[in-house]
Every structure is written in structure tokens, then in C-alpha cells.
Design an enzyme around this catalytic site. Sequence first.
Site, PDB file in Angstrom:
ATOM      1  N   HIS A 287      18.735  22.695 -32.072  1.00 34.02           N
ATOM      2  CA  HIS A 287      18.702  22.677 -30.602  1.00 34.02           C
ATOM      3  C   HIS A 287      19.526  23.857 -30.079  1.00 34.02           C
ATOM      4  O   HIS A 287      19.078  24.655 -29.268  1.00 34.02           O
ATOM      5  CB  HIS A 287      19.252  21.338 -30.120  1.00 34.02           C
ATOM      6  CG  HIS A 287      19.394  21.207 -28.646  1.00 34.02           C
ATOM      7  ND1 HIS A 287      18.323  21.150 -27.796  1.00 34.02           N
ATOM      8  CD2 HIS A 287      20.496  21.122 -27.859  1.00 34.02           C
ATOM      9  CE1 HIS A 287      18.754  21.042 -26.545  1.00 34.02           C
ATOM     10  NE2 HIS A 287      20.071  21.025 -26.556  1.00 34.02           N
TER      11      HIS A 287
ATOM     12  N   HIS B  30      25.816  23.595 -24.187  1.00 32.62           N
ATOM     13  CA  HIS B  30      25.012  23.519 -22.960  1.00 32.62           C
ATOM     14  C   HIS B  30      25.821  22.961 -21.785  1.00 32.62           C
ATOM     15  O   HIS B  30      26.623  22.038 -21.943  1.00 32.62           O
ATOM     16  CB  HIS B  30      23.767  22.658 -23.185  1.00 32.62           C
ATOM     17  CG  HIS B  30      22.681  23.387 -23.925  1.00 32.62           C
ATOM     18  ND1 HIS B  30      21.663  22.758 -24.583  1.00 32.62           N
ATOM     19  CD2 HIS B  30      22.476  24.724 -24.099  1.00 32.62           C
ATOM     20  CE1 HIS B  30      20.865  23.664 -25.134  1.00 32.62           C
ATOM     21  NE2 HIS B  30      21.345  24.859 -24.869  1.00 32.62           N
TER      22      HIS B  30
ATOM     23  N   ASP C  44      25.125  21.052 -19.345  1.00 35.37           N
ATOM     24  CA  ASP C  44      25.039  19.618 -19.019  1.00 35.37           C
ATOM     25  C   ASP C  44      25.808  18.746 -20.018  1.00 35.37           C
ATOM     26  O   ASP C  44      25.736  17.514 -19.962  1.00 35.37           O
ATOM     27  CB  ASP C  44      23.567  19.170 -18.881  1.00 35.37           C
ATOM     28  CG  ASP C  44      22.783  19.290 -20.177  1.00 35.37           C
ATOM     29  OD1 ASP C  44      23.092  20.202 -20.982  1.00 35.37           O
ATOM     30  OD2 ASP C  44      21.861  18.484 -20.388  1.00 35.37           O
ATOM     31  N   HIS C  45      26.550  19.391 -20.911  1.00 32.08           N
ATOM     32  CA  HIS C  45      27.463  18.668 -21.805  1.00 32.08           C
ATOM     33  C   HIS C  45      28.913  19.146 -21.639  1.00 32.08           C
ATOM     34  O   HIS C  45      29.817  18.552 -22.214  1.00 32.08           O
ATOM     35  CB  HIS C  45      27.017  18.839 -23.265  1.00 32.08           C
ATOM     36  CG  HIS C  45      25.707  18.185 -23.544  1.00 32.08           C
ATOM     37  ND1 HIS C  45      25.584  17.018 -24.256  1.00 32.08           N
ATOM     38  CD2 HIS C  45      24.450  18.512 -23.148  1.00 32.08           C
ATOM     39  CE1 HIS C  45      24.305  16.661 -24.301  1.00 32.08           C
ATOM     40  NE2 HIS C  45      23.601  17.563 -23.638  1.00 32.08           N
TER      41      HIS C  45
ATOM     42  N   HIS D 251      27.924  20.495 -28.222  1.00 26.20           N
ATOM     43  CA  HIS D 251      27.317  21.839 -28.165  1.00 26.20           C
ATOM     44  C   HIS D 251      27.570  22.443 -26.794  1.00 26.20           C
ATOM     45  O   HIS D 251      28.045  21.768 -25.883  1.00 26.20           O
ATOM     46  CB  HIS D 251      25.832  21.810 -28.523  1.00 26.20           C
ATOM     47  CG  HIS D 251      24.944  21.073 -27.560  1.00 26.20           C
ATOM     48  ND1 HIS D 251      25.061  19.726 -27.313  1.00 26.20           N
ATOM     49  CD2 HIS D 251      23.905  21.499 -26.787  1.00 26.20           C
ATOM     50  CE1 HIS D 251      24.131  19.351 -26.442  1.00 26.20           C
ATOM     51  NE2 HIS D 251      23.421  20.419 -26.094  1.00 26.20           N
TER      52      HIS D 251
ATOM     53  N   ASP E 132      22.314  16.337 -28.562  1.00 27.64           N
ATOM     54  CA  ASP E 132      20.893  16.611 -28.305  1.00 27.64           C
ATOM     55  C   ASP E 132      20.125  16.941 -29.578  1.00 27.64           C
ATOM     56  O   ASP E 132      19.134  17.659 -29.553  1.00 27.64           O
ATOM     57  CB  ASP E 132      20.746  17.780 -27.313  1.00 27.64           C
ATOM     58  CG  ASP E 132      21.168  17.397 -25.905  1.00 27.64           C
ATOM     59  OD1 ASP E 132      21.498  16.212 -25.676  1.00 27.64           O
ATOM     60  OD2 ASP E 132      21.169  18.282 -25.030  1.00 27.64           O
TER      61      ASP E 132
ATOM     62  N   HIS F 254      20.816  11.982 -24.021  1.00 30.10           N
ATOM     63  CA  HIS F 254      19.907  11.811 -22.875  1.00 30.10           C
ATOM     64  C   HIS F 254      19.131  10.508 -22.970  1.00 30.10           C
ATOM     65  O   HIS F 254      18.862  10.008 -24.071  1.00 30.10           O
ATOM     66  CB  HIS F 254      18.895  12.962 -22.807  1.00 30.10           C
ATOM     67  CG  HIS F 254      19.484  14.272 -22.427  1.00 30.10           C
ATOM     68  ND1 HIS F 254      19.599  14.693 -21.125  1.00 30.10           N
ATOM     69  CD2 HIS F 254      20.016  15.259 -23.191  1.00 30.10           C
ATOM     70  CE1 HIS F 254      20.151  15.899 -21.098  1.00 30.10           C
ATOM     71  NE2 HIS F 254      20.424  16.265 -22.339  1.00 30.10           N
TER      72      HIS F 254
END
Length: 254
Positions: free
Chosen positions: A113, A58, A60-61, A56, A132, A170
Site C-alpha cells: 500500500h 498517509h 488520514d493516519h 504508515h 491499510d 477503514h
Amino acid sequence: MPAETRLFLCLKDNYGVLLHDPDSGATASIDAPEAAPVEAALKATGWKLTDILVTHHHADHTDGIRALKNKYKCRVVAPAKGTDIPAVDETVREGDEVKVGNLTAKVIETPGHTLDHIAYWLPEENLAFVGDTLFSIGCGRVIEGTPEMMWNSLKKLRALPNETQVYCGHEYTVANIKFALSIDADNPVLEARAAQVERLIDEGEPTIPVTIGDEKLANPFLRADVPDLAVDIGMPGEPGEQVFAEIRARKNKF
Ligand SMILES: [Zn+2]
């Protein structure tokens, strides 16, 4: 030969994971939270990066994608509904297959999400990379979608074979267990997992992967349609999607 994996921490509590096909030598990074830990894992294993499979959009990915692509010239596969994902070569949607060497991953759309979220499932390897959407004893926050959408996505993952090894995005397991015990305290499988996770954390070990079979018995977000759990939270007889929405709302405030 079966697929190999290597799991490592990125940023504060993100997981990076490499998926390696020993027969062809192909190696995929599932998401790319940041480049340096992915490069360190490649160096430690001697594997060469051929693909990045994005779950996805985001940051942090995805923040590591550009640097890794520049260095390794790898292919970047991302959800067709994705937004702001850098350097994408191929987009995929529900039911598509992605090859990593001789390994085959099936794409499962899991919105909630984010709207673009997908999971990669390798049925022959009993592996699933769920980003996530599903966490060990938890699930992602419903940021872009609706609780109903997230519940339907979780049900898709719950339907995978029990022996499927799940890698999530995570390390949230300790906090997730604290919350789960607050609503499902008399669940012996959850109590056993709590003890196991305490031991793993003490030893500095990751708490994942987990299996779908174990999560089905211990993860309250996968148990929202279990009548006893609905009773425990004061919603007897309510449908799973309503119970899920309530559990997710309580977790947000926990
Ligand atoms: Zn996310």
C-alpha cells in the site's frame, strides 16, 4: 489483565483505535487520523494517552499526531522507512518490539500500500493492528509498492494465529463483500459473513475486528493461491502472486 481496546470512527470512514494496558495504565492510539475523536475516546474511557503507534505515512493516519503529542506529551513510534510522519520519537522495523506499558507489540513490515507500511502484532493478546494492508474481506490499494510485494505482506499476516483479532484502518467491508461475491460467489463462509455484516451495519455497529482464521476462509485477497479461486477467475494453475495481481486490478475497476 488482558489488553483492552476501544474502536471509533474518524474522518469519513477511517477507524481510530485505542489500546490500553490495565496493569500499567498505558494507552496507545493506533495511528491518529484526527485529534478530536481520539480525545473523545480518551475522555469516554478515562485512559491517558502515552503512545501513538503509526502504521504508515498517509495523512488520514497521521494528521492528528501533532495536536495529540502537544497535549499529552506522548511518544510517537513510526516505521523506520516512513516519510513525512510528524513528531516521531522512535522508529521501528521488522522484528522490533514496542512496549505499551507491559504489553509487547511485534513489528511486521507489510509494504505494498505504501513502502513504509508496518503492522503491530501483540501475540500474547491475540491482537493485530494492520492499518491499510489487510481489510475485512479486502486489502489496501497497491499505491507505492508492487502487487507481488503486497501479496507477500498479506501472506505474513495470513500466517498469524487464526484467533488473532485484526483491527484495520477503514470501514470498507460492505463494498469489499460486494466485490468478493462477484468473484467467489459460491463460498459459504463469505455468504455467512455477508449476512452477518448486513446485520451489523443495520445495527450501526462496526464490522471489525475480524479474525485471521475467518479472513483466511472468506477474503479473496488471502485466497489468491487457492486453486479453486484461480479457476473461478479463469487463471487455473497460475501462481498466487499472479492471481492476486489480477484480483487487485479487478477490484480497482469494480
Ligand atoms: Zn493509507
